[in-house]
Design an enzyme around this catalytic site. Sequence first.
Site, short mmCIF file in Angstrom:
data_model
loop_
_atom_site.label_atom_id
_atom_site.label_comp_id
_atom_site.label_asym_id
_atom_site.label_seq_id
_atom_site.Cartn_x
_atom_site.Cartn_y
_atom_site.Cartn_z
N GLU A 64 -30.54 84.96 12.26
CA GLU A 64 -30.94 84.84 10.85
C GLU A 64 -29.82 84.33 9.96
O GLU A 64 -29.39 85.02 9.03
CB GLU A 64 -31.31 86.22 10.31
CG GLU A 64 -32.61 86.75 10.77
CD GLU A 64 -32.79 88.19 10.33
OE1 GLU A 64 -33.79 88.78 10.74
OE2 GLU A 64 -31.92 88.73 9.60
N PRO A 65 -29.33 83.15 10.20
CA PRO A 65 -28.24 82.66 9.35
C PRO A 65 -28.74 82.21 7.99
O PRO A 65 -29.82 81.60 7.88
CB PRO A 65 -27.68 81.47 10.13
CG PRO A 65 -28.84 80.99 10.93
CD PRO A 65 -29.72 82.16 11.21
N ARG A 91 -25.97 81.62 5.03
CA ARG A 91 -24.79 80.87 4.59
C ARG A 91 -24.47 79.66 5.49
O ARG A 91 -24.22 78.57 5.01
CB ARG A 91 -23.59 81.83 4.59
CG ARG A 91 -22.33 81.26 4.00
CD ARG A 91 -21.16 82.24 4.22
NE ARG A 91 -21.55 83.61 4.02
CZ ARG A 91 -21.40 84.28 2.88
NH1 ARG A 91 -20.84 83.70 1.85
NH2 ARG A 91 -21.79 85.54 2.78
N ARG A 108 -19.94 84.56 -7.26
CA ARG A 108 -19.22 85.02 -6.07
C ARG A 108 -17.72 85.28 -6.32
O ARG A 108 -17.19 86.30 -5.86
CB ARG A 108 -19.41 84.05 -4.90
CG ARG A 108 -20.86 83.84 -4.50
CD ARG A 108 -21.02 83.10 -3.18
NE ARG A 108 -20.59 83.91 -2.07
CZ ARG A 108 -19.45 83.78 -1.45
NH1 ARG A 108 -18.61 82.84 -1.81
NH2 ARG A 108 -19.13 84.57 -0.46
N CYS A 116 -18.01 85.45 -22.20
CA CYS A 116 -17.17 86.28 -23.06
C CYS A 116 -16.63 87.49 -22.33
O CYS A 116 -16.88 88.63 -22.74
CB CYS A 116 -18.03 86.73 -24.24
SG CYS A 116 -17.25 86.30 -25.76
#
Length: 437
Positions: free
Chosen positions: A291-292, A294, A330, A361
């Site tokens: 189940e990749p 990335r 990230r 901000c």
Amino acid sequence: MNYADWLKRKGLEYKDKVLYFAGQSTLNLIKTYGTPIYVTNEQIIRERYRSLKELLSRVYMKNDIHYAVKANSNLSLLKILNSEGASFDCTSRGEIYICLKAGISSDKIIYTGNMFTDEDFTFAVKNNILVNLDSVSQLKRLVLVYDRLGKEKETISFRINPEFGAGHHKHTVTAGKDIKFGILEEQAVEAYRKAKESGFKRFGIHQHIGSGIINALDFANPVEKYISIVKKLIETLDIEFEFIDFGGGLGIPYRPDEEPLDLSDYEKYVVEPFVELLSKGGRSNITIKIEPGRFLVAESTILLTQINTIKNNGFKLFAGIDAGFNTLIRPVLYNSYHHIIPCDLKEKGNEFEYDIVGPICESGDVLGKERKLKELKEKDNLAILDTGAYGYVMSSPYNSRPRPAEILINENSIYEIRHAETLEDLINAQKVPEHLK
Ligand code: LLP
């Protein structure tokens, strides 16, 4: 790997000092589409999928690659992977809905949720989606849903927590003693026994130990433990598994000095032990699944930005760009490194150290810390690399900044695959009570 090759594997190169991506000048893309913008190269996704498929099929024919939709759920990306023959792993009703809208057939989807609600189960059962349970307690409720809908119980799967995890950050480690996912070894026999008694006819088994694993050796212990659990279940309950899923987690080289995941090591430490289990036991009718997320999409996408402000606060130089942690979270959430390079390469001039910051901000809105770059100027453009996984999907309209557009490059054609949100989108879902009108 040298720097030029590292860029090349991501579809990037400099021509006459201009950064090209997927054969297109990034400066021209910016002229046409503006910034910030996510730009995806279709061919990289196809190449990554094919490289994994080839590896698996070389050692074991009955295999499925379930793309983890959470990494990037854009319809066009799903359609690209569907056209390659991929299967899909969904974590929510929303992801299943998008997959079905992309024309993916329900038998290609596995639903690995956690903390499932009865509504989640009803949605899955109505749409004939295979559920991968995350707790023994959920089984009873799922059975009730099948019975209420008068649907035949077919296949069921459980997610195992093999107690060894790995990942690029503690938030992305998904197995171990203080982790919420899956069921432990001692619960597994009970889970499958109950599932059999409840009338399920076919069985799958699943684990996913974490995300962003660049050293294949990190998979070795969890795989060993998982295999021992699978064996135990086969021996104790005489279960014929239809599939064994060993999750995703394959990392990519975010840093120029990082070597890519060694696929031959992945084959050795992850795939081969399963193949051995299945071929030795005469069980070659069992499908192996991975189940990749990335690995398939991260390197397919860059985020193009523009510098609005160069600022020296007396201690530090800041290059302020038009993408912040609202656009790419990230770096802030996991302290993740994303390489940042100029779209317009300057060979002359001095190098300075910049913090590349966004317009949010909050002081934490830093996308690149202490980056050494040739002197930057306002209106220069920067490309943030490897943003195809957990990029757009984790973006938000924080600070009331509409989310950006996404474009797709396929060979020489460019398509807008999501338009930028507008200011109106910020209030479209809101309702004002009568007394405040
Ligand atoms: N399967 C399951 C059950 C998962 O939970 C995940 C990711 C995957 C597969 C795919 O993992 P991958 O191959 O992409 O590593 N937002 C974090 C990553 C969180 C991943 C959560 N689960 C990040 O940006 O690094």
